[in-house]
Motif scaffolding. Structure first.
Motif, short mmCIF file in Angstrom:
data_model
loop_
_atom_site.label_atom_id
_atom_site.label_comp_id
_atom_site.label_asym_id
_atom_site.label_seq_id
_atom_site.Cartn_x
_atom_site.Cartn_y
_atom_site.Cartn_z
N GLY A 196 41.27 38.93 42.11
CA GLY A 196 40.36 37.79 42.19
C GLY A 196 40.41 37.12 43.54
O GLY A 196 39.39 36.74 44.10
N ILE A 197 41.62 36.97 44.09
CA ILE A 197 41.76 36.34 45.41
C ILE A 197 41.07 37.18 46.48
O ILE A 197 40.39 36.64 47.36
CB ILE A 197 43.25 36.15 45.74
N LYS A 198 41.23 38.49 46.40
CA LYS A 198 40.61 39.38 47.38
C LYS A 198 39.09 39.24 47.34
O LYS A 198 38.43 39.19 48.39
CB LYS A 198 41.02 40.82 47.10
N HIS A 199 38.53 39.17 46.14
CA HIS A 199 37.08 39.04 46.03
C HIS A 199 36.61 37.71 46.60
O HIS A 199 35.60 37.65 47.32
CB HIS A 199 36.65 39.16 44.57
N ARG A 201 37.96 35.87 48.87
CA ARG A 201 38.07 35.82 50.33
C ARG A 201 36.85 36.42 51.02
O ARG A 201 36.45 35.96 52.09
CB ARG A 201 39.32 36.59 50.77
N GLY A 202 36.27 37.40 50.40
CA GLY A 202 35.12 38.06 51.02
C GLY A 202 33.78 37.61 50.50
O GLY A 202 32.77 38.19 50.85
N ASN A 203 33.76 36.57 49.67
CA ASN A 203 32.50 36.13 49.07
C ASN A 203 32.44 34.61 49.06
O ASN A 203 32.99 33.96 48.19
CB ASN A 203 32.38 36.68 47.64
N ARG A 204 31.78 34.05 50.08
CA ARG A 204 31.72 32.60 50.21
C ARG A 204 30.96 31.95 49.05
O ARG A 204 31.29 30.85 48.61
CB ARG A 204 31.06 32.23 51.54
N GLY A 205 29.95 32.65 48.52
CA GLY A 205 29.20 32.11 47.38
C GLY A 205 30.08 31.97 46.16
O GLY A 205 30.06 30.95 45.46
N ALA A 206 30.90 33.00 45.86
CA ALA A 206 31.80 32.94 44.72
C ALA A 206 32.83 31.84 44.90
O ALA A 206 33.17 31.12 43.95
CB ALA A 206 32.49 34.29 44.51
N LEU A 207 33.35 31.69 46.12
CA LEU A 207 34.33 30.63 46.39
C LEU A 207 33.71 29.25 46.19
O LEU A 207 34.34 28.35 45.63
CB LEU A 207 34.85 30.78 47.82
N SER A 330 39.68 39.11 36.27
CA SER A 330 40.60 38.46 37.21
C SER A 330 39.95 37.27 37.88
O SER A 330 40.57 36.21 38.06
CB SER A 330 41.09 39.46 38.26
N VAL A 331 38.67 37.39 38.27
CA VAL A 331 37.96 36.28 38.92
C VAL A 331 37.75 35.15 37.93
O VAL A 331 37.94 33.96 38.25
CB VAL A 331 36.62 36.76 39.50
#
Length: 388
Positions: A196-199, A201-207, A330-331
């Motif tokens: 989840g953390i890896k995703h 980091r690479g997806n500003r929209g999800a963050l 995980s996300v």
């Protein structure tokens, strides 16, 4: 049980500073079990995950009752922590709605599950007075009565899920994916936090979606958990306190389908911005309301719930827009962990602020995470979503 837990903690401890701890421990319970319940969902399906959470919550309600009878704050807080696990199941149920959802209807489908909570959420606070009488009739402290109702309803939820949740939506979705993809058939058996953390980091929209969920939940918990204490200062009856809380939860859930439709129609970012504006207005109205102003507090708490609904549904949809099915548990688990930790911090801080200052100051402080979210939306808000 939300209002009752705060009042029990304050009564047993003799200090209003501990009132926020009841909600804090409840939110901590939801946070601690967010990822374990996600793992259960991935390996055994939504039915196993949801029934486990609701079953633990029923046990926690019994422990709160025992703590109230023995006037033991540690037992009350432990019970509240376990009741919070049921909240984790309730929050994760919204993701069960998107296991089989089409991309262009994801926001609306998720909103239906949030909306379904309206019935219990609005009815529950209005049961404070009759549930208190039930507690007295059973020879229990008055405020333990709501937890008798909690025990029965959570146990009933376990039975309903075990009997009627067939087929399991997550397991069916996994079988459908496996039928068309060899890669899907080899998905990992457990969700991992680092995935989840890896995703993110690479997806500003999800963050941004995760932060919207956490910020909205933090301010909602901060103000909501201390409103019964604010009203109790001027001897407002449990009936009127229950009415204000029920109006609040109506704002949280009743308009969820409309919010979900708006998320799919106008975009995730637009609804998050709407939620920010509503939450800030709520902070102003609630902070200016005297403890005996039931109408004014009702309006402020209704808007608090509506703003929370906007940030939760839009944020949850934005979070999973670009997440592959294998990454979702995980996300989603990480999202619920962040949301509940934020709520736990908010609940703990709320009790301290009211104990040493005032409810008005609490509402002003509650606006801070919303303003932080507004700044992030201004900086990152051009992140496109499928609806945009």
């Amino acid at each position: 049980s939300v209002a009752a837990g705060s009042l029990i903690a304050a009564s047993v401890s003799g200090s209003e500073g501990f009132a926020g701890l009841a909600q804090t421990f409840g939110v901590l319970g939801a946070a601690i079990f967010a990822l374990p319940l996600a793992r259960v969902a991935l390996s055994r399906g939504r039915r196993a995950s949801l029934t486990l959470g609701y079953g633990i919550g029923a046990l926690g309600a019994v422990i709160v009752i025992i703590g109230a009878v023995w006037r033991s704050l540690p037992l009350v807080l432990i019970g509240c922590l376990l009741v919070g696990v049921a909240s984790a199941s309730g929050y994760q149920a919204r993701y069960a709605a998107v296991d089989l959802a089409q991309d262009d209807r994801r926001g609306q489908q998720l909103s239906y599950v949030v909306w379904a909570a309206t019935i219990g959420a609005v009815l529950g606070p209005n049961l404070l007075e009759p549930a208190g009488q039930l507690g007295l009739w059973l020879g229990l402290p008055q405020l333990a009565g709501p937890y008798v109702i909690t025990t029965v309803t959570l146990a009933g939820a376990v039975v309903v899920l075990l009997v009627f949740l067939h087929p399991d939506p997550y397991l069916l979705a996994a079988r459908l994916r496996a039928a068309v993809s060899k890669e899907a058939a080899q998905e990992a058996a457990k969700p991992r936090l680092r995935d989840g953390i890896k995703h993110l980091r690479g997806n500003r929209g999800a963050l941004l979606g995760l932060i919207a969920i956490a910020a909205g939940h933090m301010v909602m918990v901060m103000i909501m958990v201390m409103t019964p204490i604010h009203m109790r200062h001027v001897d407002v009856t449990l009936t009127l306190i229950g009415l204000v809380i029920s109006v609040h939860v109506a704002g949280m859930y009743a308009f969820s389908p409309v919010v979900g439709w708006a998320v799919d129609r106008f975009g995730r970012i637009a609804v998050i911005v709407t939620g920010i504006v509503i939450l800030l207005i709520s902070c102003v109205i609630s902070g200016a309301a005297p403890g005996d102003s039931v109408v004014m507090l009702g309006i402020g708490l209704f808007l608090l719930g509506l703003g929370w609904s906007c940030t939760l549904i839009a944020g949850s949809t934005l979070l999973v827009d670009d997440v592959a099915a294998v990454e979702r548990p995980s996300v989603q688990g990480l999202s619920d962990l962040a949301m509940n930790v934020a709520g736990a911090v908010g609940g703990a801080v709320a009790g301290v602020i009211v104990a040493f200052s005032s409810y008005a100051v609490l509402c002003a402080v509650g606006a801070i995470p919303v303003l932080v979210l507004a700044a992030l939306v201004a900086a990152w808000g051009r992140t496109p979503s499928p609806a945009e």
